[in-house]
Enzyme design. Structure first.
Site: not given
Length: 791
Positions: A346, A377, A390
């Site tokens: 992340n 992502d 996210h």
């Protein structure tokens, strides 16, 4: 390696002298400026910067506009302090004095123009030539500033660069000198360059020592030769010598120097041999004298005084970390699967994965820490532009193309070795094609778009048929960027299931049925343009560890949650190790870690997993271990695994490593100048203890600690020995931790340093401590004696 000479009186580690003898300095500190009105400028004079026009302008201060959003632009006064190490700034709300400064040593980078996410978004009203960004180590936010003129902005850019360069070039002796005189300046309340006993007591509290009043006054009077209740000039010099005295170093020095109290080159060589210095020679001893001796007369006669001896032990050559390991020293021609690779999870987040901000600055910081595998992502965004965040949370969103531009600009600032972009793809075909287009146009020749084959460059083989011995390694891929993503199968491929299996299969259970169904639908829709970019890192589900007759292709990369990886380690340790000898495996934290906490990476390294991804934005012992693992080999982000983890027929199992074969003995002797944890409370002192932690295979993991020393963070003494028996020393990380003991609540963290056992030098060594965010706590050190015995 140290031999049995410690049984003799000349080679025995020193006995600890009583606490009453702890205070007093072998460092040759020049006397303070006797009658100058601004004694704090002495620090800058020592740095050779008092006449520098840029630094002078910073000392006068500047009114700079701080920029935080499109509407939040506030003018603030920024001024360099006379210690040359800190910058004071105005705050809208008064706070504690320590919260009105930032330290030069905590600056990661200074960027000119609109070279930060904040200034690119919010700095449009200010010409780039007037703007600068100060980026800090750790989690502190960037400081985006606009100066009244381009010249004033340049003065701060140039001035900070000079201060940082001079700070980096300082010896430990200069840092100590600078440190103590900055406290002298602060303790001299009336700035008359004379120290009353009250000011001396204030100084002692500042440097973290609670000295008995009677003893402190006796020491004060012994130095007050003018008998006027004031110390000045050479009297302050004498007091500092006493304050900084290192009896334990004197004991070691006198053991080797004999009655004449100086070390000849042969005597220094004897010390080096007892230290276990590899390749110690008389010529090396002579070179150390020329490098570290402070007295020119002694240097001319090839002699080392106590001051020079201390300077050597405080230098990088005398530190616990093997200085030969601070550059790239390992073989970099192995295939990628033979390396531990510094990896981030992340990467776009700067805080919690539930509602924290996403930022391109997080990628800049990860690269600055040596990270070589970053995560993107990717989700469907408005206007045909993919975004990164996210998914299905309140984290903010950033454009995919902005991240790729940051990768282009910052990927190789710290390391020339390849970067892997780990794509978690949630986009449809159209935006996947846009992703591929951005990667190709922005990264250009940096991007690997086809297989390399040095043996036959005319006909580049596909990774699927590339023999293992031609699989490229970090050396061949310098300056290149690899994409890790899903790959469309060849027409002849029998295993088309790759497309229908999401690589993070466990996360599918955590994200809900609607998301899982969408993922199953999109997983079968792989854009040919994006598929073509997955050359050496083709995302593939790990189905079995049993090797079939036809070996899986080396380019296939599995991505496992920490839970799945731990299960494989427990149930099939050696098979997992053998799999990781040939294939890359990425491990990531469970999605249930809402606050972006980390798991311990050591367990994954024990089984040979290369891409052990951590939340770089979350400090803690897990990131300390990661920093320690990649501290060596030039901090290039690639560390060659031990042979037992890359040999194809290895029998190594981290759960069953065999009997002990190495003994590590650490005598914790003393500490020096530990930081004061609560600078706003003069009578708050550190009660330090030292813990040594062993992180390795489960059978090796251990922690042992010393007793605590009451009210002394300045020069505490322990003299306690901690011993560890190790079964797999090649995997061991040693973590030195200093904590402030508390009887009623958890101990407070003071500092730490982590490094691999095989980079730990033997003998008398200083450990240079780091903060929770990884910044230097100089001049804070531990002094230890280390012995490693291999059976």
């Amino acid at each position: 390696m140290l031999c049995g000479r410690w049984s003799s009186c000349r080679g025995r580690p020193p006995e600890m002298s009583p606490v009453s003898a702890q205070v007093a300095a072998p460092v040759a500190l020049p006397p303070p400026d006797g009658g100058t009105k601004r004694p704090g400028l002495r620090a800058l004079k020592k740095m050779g910067l008092t006449e520098d026009e840029d630094v002078r302008a910073m000392l006068r201060g500047s009114r700079l506009c701080k920029i935080r959003s499109r509407t939040w632009h506030k003018e603030r006064l920024y001024r360099l302090q006379e210690d040359g190490l800190s910058v004071w700034f105005q705050r809208s709300i008064p706070r504690a004095p320590s919260q009105h400064i930032f330290l030069v040593q905590h600056i990661e980078a200074v960027r000119e123009g609109h070279q930060s996410e904040g200034l690119r978004r919010f700095g449009g009203a200010f010409a780039p030539a007037r703007c600068l960004t100060i980026a800090f180590k750790g989690r502190r936010k960037n400081l985006d500033l606009a100066a009244p003129t381009a010249e004033e902005a340049q003065r701060w850019v140039r001035g900070l660069a000079k201060l940082r360069a001079r700070l980096d070039a300082m010896s430990q002796r200069e840092r100590l000198d600078h440190w103590i005189h900055s406290y002298l300046h602060r303790a001299d309340s009336d700035q008359d360059s004379k120290m009353s006993f009250k000011e001396i007591k204030s100084l002692l509290r500042m440097v973290n020592v609670d000295m008995n009043d009677m003893y402190a006054y006796r020491l004060f009077k012994e130095c007050d030769h003018s008998n006027n209740e004031r110390l000045e000039g050479t009297e302050i010099e004498e007091f500092l010598r006493r304050l900084l005295k290192r009896p334990e170093l004197e004991d070691i020095f006198h053991r080797y120097s004999g009655e004449d109290r100086v070390l000849s080159a042969p005597e220094l060589l004897e010390f080096l041999e007892d230290q276990g210095e590899d390749g110690a020679t008389l010529a090396h001893a002579q070179q150390l004298i020329q490098t570290y001796e402070l007295n020119e007369t002694a240097k001319q006669h090839e002699l080392m005084t106590l001051d020079g001896f201390m300077m050597y032990l405080l230098s990088p050559e005398g530190a616990a970390l093997d200085s030969a390991h601070t550059c790239v020293f390992q073989d970099m021609d192995h295939p990628l699967s033979h390396y531990f690779i510094s990896s981030s999870h992340n990467t776009y987040l700067t805080d919690s994965q539930i509602g924290g901000p996403s930022s391109t600055e997080a990628y800049v910081r990860a690269f600055a820490q040596g990270c070589r595998c970053v995560e993107l992502d990717c989700w469907e965004g408005p206007g045909g532009e993919p975004i990164i965040y996210h998914g299905h949370t309140l984290t903010s969103k950033i454009l995919f193309r902005d991240v790729v531009q940051v990768v282009r600009d910052h990927a190789f600032t710290m390391s020339p070795y390849p970067v892997i972009l780990s794509l978690e793809n949630h986009c449809g075909l159209e935006q996947q094609a846009a992703m591929a287009r951005h990667l190709c146009t922005i990264l250009g020749d940096m991007l690997v778009t086809q297989a390399l084959d040095s043996q036959n460059p005319e006909e580049l083989p596909t990774p699927e048929v590339m023999p293992p011995d031609t699989q490229p390694g970090p050396e061949q891929l310098k300056g290149r960027i690899l994409v890790k993503g899903k790959k469309l199968p060849d027409a002849q491929s029998e295993d088309a299931r790759m497309l229908s299996d999401r690589e993070e299969e466990e996360e599918e259970e955590e994200e809900g049925e609607a998301e899982a169904e969408q993922q199953r639908r999109w997983a079968k829709q792989i854009s040919p343009e994006l598929s073509a970019l997955a050359v050496y890192c083709c995302a593939s589900r790990l189905r079995t560890l049993r090797l079939p007759p036809a070996l899986p292709q080396p380019c296939q990369v599995s991505s496992l949650s920490e839970r799945k990886a731990k299960k494989l380690i427990r149930e099939a340790g050696n098979s997992f190790v053998r799999h990781n000898a040939r294939h890359l495996t990425r491990v990531y934290p469970l999605g249930l870690r809402m606050n972006s906490a980390n798991y311990s990476p050591q367990e994954m390294w024990n089984s040979g997993c290369q891409l052990v991804a951590l939340n770089f934005q979350t400090p803690g012992y897990e990131m300390d271990l990661n920093a320690g693992r990649f501290l060596i080999n030039g901090q290039c982000g690639y560390v060659l695994k031990p042979a037992c983890l890359w040999q194809p027929d290895t029998n190594f199992d981290p759960e069953c490593p065999g009997p002990p074969r190495t003994t590590l003995t650490i005598q914790v002797l003393t500490a020096q100048q530990l930081p004061k944890l609560n600078a706003e409370k003069p009578n708050s002192f550190v009660d330090p203890l030292v813990r040594v932690e062993i992180h390795g295979v489960p059978a090796d993991c251990a922690r042992k600690e010393t007793n605590y020393v009451l009210n002394n963070g300045f020069n505490p003494r322990w003299g306690q020995t901690l011993q560890f028996e190790l079964r797999a020393p090649e995997l061991v990380l040693v973590r030195f931790v200093v904590e402030d003991y508390d009887t009623t609540s958890p101990n407070d963290f003071v500092g730490q340093f982590t490094l691999p056992l095989h980079s730990l030098k033997q003998g008398y060594r200083h450990i240079h401590l780091l903060s929770k965010d990884g910044a230097s706590l100089s001049p804070a050190t531990l002094f230890v004696h280390i012995r490693v015995q291999y059976s």
